[in-house]
Design a protein around this motif. Structure first.
Motif, PDB file in Angstrom:
ATOM      1  N   UNK A 135      -2.124   1.488  24.412  1.00  0.00           N
ATOM      2  CA  UNK A 135      -3.031   1.385  22.604  1.00  0.00           C
ATOM      3  C   UNK A 135      -2.488   0.034  22.068  1.00  0.00           C
ATOM      4  N   UNK A 136      -2.995  -0.827  21.658  1.00  0.00           N
ATOM      5  CA  UNK A 136      -2.453  -1.791  21.374  1.00  0.00           C
ATOM      6  C   UNK A 136      -3.269  -3.489  22.066  1.00  0.00           C
ATOM      7  N   UNK A 137      -4.409  -3.682  20.788  1.00  0.00           N
ATOM      8  CA  UNK A 137      -5.052  -5.082  21.689  1.00  0.00           C
ATOM      9  C   UNK A 137      -4.069  -6.810  21.158  1.00  0.00           C
ATOM     10  N   UNK A 138      -3.050  -6.610  20.809  1.00  0.00           N
ATOM     11  CA  UNK A 138      -2.791  -7.626  20.680  1.00  0.00           C
ATOM     12  C   UNK A 138      -2.252  -9.371  21.343  1.00  0.00           C
ATOM     13  N   UNK A 139      -3.075  -8.373  22.674  1.00  0.00           N
ATOM     14  CA  UNK A 139      -2.316  -9.756  23.656  1.00  0.00           C
ATOM     15  C   UNK A 139      -4.207  -9.830  24.479  1.00  0.00           C
ATOM     16  N   UNK A 140      -5.403  -9.811  23.440  1.00  0.00           N
ATOM     17  CA  UNK A 140      -6.624 -10.268  23.354  1.00  0.00           C
ATOM     18  C   UNK A 140      -7.054 -11.051  22.706  1.00  0.00           C
ATOM     19  N   UNK A 141      -7.755 -11.848  22.660  1.00  0.00           N
ATOM     20  CA  UNK A 141      -7.807 -13.025  21.936  1.00  0.00           C
ATOM     21  C   UNK A 141      -9.261 -12.639  21.549  1.00  0.00           C
ATOM     22  N   UNK A 142      -9.884 -11.144  20.538  1.00  0.00           N
ATOM     23  CA  UNK A 142     -10.853 -10.675  20.409  1.00  0.00           C
ATOM     24  C   UNK A 142     -11.651 -11.862  19.778  1.00  0.00           C
ATOM     25  N   UNK A 143     -11.296 -12.860  19.465  1.00  0.00           N
ATOM     26  CA  UNK A 143     -12.796 -13.823  18.595  1.00  0.00           C
ATOM     27  C   UNK A 143     -13.213 -14.419  19.883  1.00  0.00           C
ATOM     28  N   UNK A 144     -12.594 -14.671  21.146  1.00  0.00           N
ATOM     29  CA  UNK A 144     -12.806 -15.237  22.234  1.00  0.00           C
ATOM     30  C   UNK A 144     -13.912 -13.760  22.311  1.00  0.00           C
ATOM     31  N   UNK A 145     -13.581 -12.778  23.143  1.00  0.00           N
ATOM     32  CA  UNK A 145     -14.039 -12.087  23.450  1.00  0.00           C
ATOM     33  C   UNK A 145     -15.557 -11.426  23.011  1.00  0.00           C
ATOM     34  N   UNK A 146     -15.543 -11.362  21.798  1.00  0.00           N
ATOM     35  CA  UNK A 146     -17.000 -11.056  20.517  1.00  0.00           C
ATOM     36  C   UNK A 146     -17.869 -12.377  21.231  1.00  0.00           C
ATOM     37  N   UNK A 147     -17.492 -13.255  21.402  1.00  0.00           N
ATOM     38  CA  UNK A 147     -18.371 -14.714  21.498  1.00  0.00           C
ATOM     39  C   UNK A 147     -18.952 -14.418  22.717  1.00  0.00           C
ATOM     40  N   UNK A 148     -18.034 -14.124  23.914  1.00  0.00           N
ATOM     41  CA  UNK A 148     -19.051 -14.291  25.079  1.00  0.00           C
ATOM     42  C   UNK A 148     -19.562 -12.556  25.561  1.00  0.00           C
ATOM     43  N   UNK A 149     -19.626 -11.347  24.504  1.00  0.00           N
ATOM     44  CA  UNK A 149     -19.872 -10.123  24.171  1.00  0.00           C
ATOM     45  C   UNK A 149     -19.805  -8.948  25.570  1.00  0.00           C
ATOM     46  N   UNK A 150     -18.373  -9.633  26.079  1.00  0.00           N
ATOM     47  CA  UNK A 150     -17.403  -8.103  27.042  1.00  0.00           C
ATOM     48  C   UNK A 150     -17.393  -6.973  25.968  1.00  0.00           C
ATOM     49  N   UNK A 151     -16.794  -6.257  26.758  1.00  0.00           N
ATOM     50  CA  UNK A 151     -16.319  -4.992  25.767  1.00  0.00           C
ATOM     51  C   UNK A 151     -14.979  -4.930  26.407  1.00  0.00           C
ATOM     52  N   UNK A 152     -13.831  -4.469  24.839  1.00  0.00           N
ATOM     53  CA  UNK A 152     -12.906  -4.491  24.956  1.00  0.00           C
ATOM     54  C   UNK A 152     -12.031  -3.022  24.931  1.00  0.00           C
ATOM     55  N   UNK A 153     -11.809  -1.932  25.834  1.00  0.00           N
ATOM     56  CA  UNK A 153     -11.827  -0.238  25.142  1.00  0.00           C
ATOM     57  C   UNK A 153     -10.263  -0.261  25.149  1.00  0.00           C
TER      58      UNK A 153
END
Length: 151
Positions: free
Chosen positions: A52-70
């Motif tokens: 649990x937890x995605x604070x180690x992921x740059x979620x804005x950068x992920x959203x910009x390229x469109x891959x999934x974080x689960x």
């Protein structure tokens, strides 16, 4: 498809592989997925966190390229419950004071034991009795504790 399960010391190398499609990590071996690393892993489609937890992921950068974080919730429930029981025992038995004495070359049992208690007969309570809280209470029962929860 190229999929890798990774410990933190390998992340820098792995995220430079342009053929990486799936990256799997655990809370104990985090992959810090930054915007710079995302740009290098052009084929990355899925970043799976076994915990649990995605604070180690740059979620804005992920959203910009469109891959999934689960997140695979529940994968570390037993570990967390057992870790919390260990922390309770460390506090109740005054372990840290004894540890510090041994490290400094001393051993004054009286100085340690006058602040150490048995867990038997003590009350262990949780706020929330989900998967982790329930397992913590189950693991506390053999110690003869009074068990309380609020859910």
């Amino acid at each position: 498809m190229f999929c890798l399960f990774v410990g933190i010391k390998y992340v820098t190398v792995i995220l430079t592989y342009t053929d990486l499609h799936v990256l799997i990590t655990t809370p104990f071996h985090l992959a810090y997925v930054t915007a710079e690393r995302i740009k290098k892993a052009k084929n990355l489609q899925l970043f799976l966190i076994a915990g649990i937890g995605s604070d180690h992921v740059d979620l804005k950068a992920v959203a910009a390229v469109g891959f999934t974080v689960a997140e695979v919730t529940g994968s570390n429930v037993v570990s967390v419950a057992e870790d919390e029981l260990m922390r309770i025992l460390i506090l109740v038995r005054n372990f840290l004071a004894g540890h510090h004495q041994v490290i400094s070359g001393d051993w004054d049992v009286a100085a340690i034991t006058h602040k150490a208690y048995d867990l038997e007969g003590e009350t262990v309570g949780t706020v929330g009795c989900g998967r982790i809280g329930r397992l913590l209470l189950q693991r506390s029962k053999p110690f003869g504790c009074n068990l309380l929860y609020h859910d």
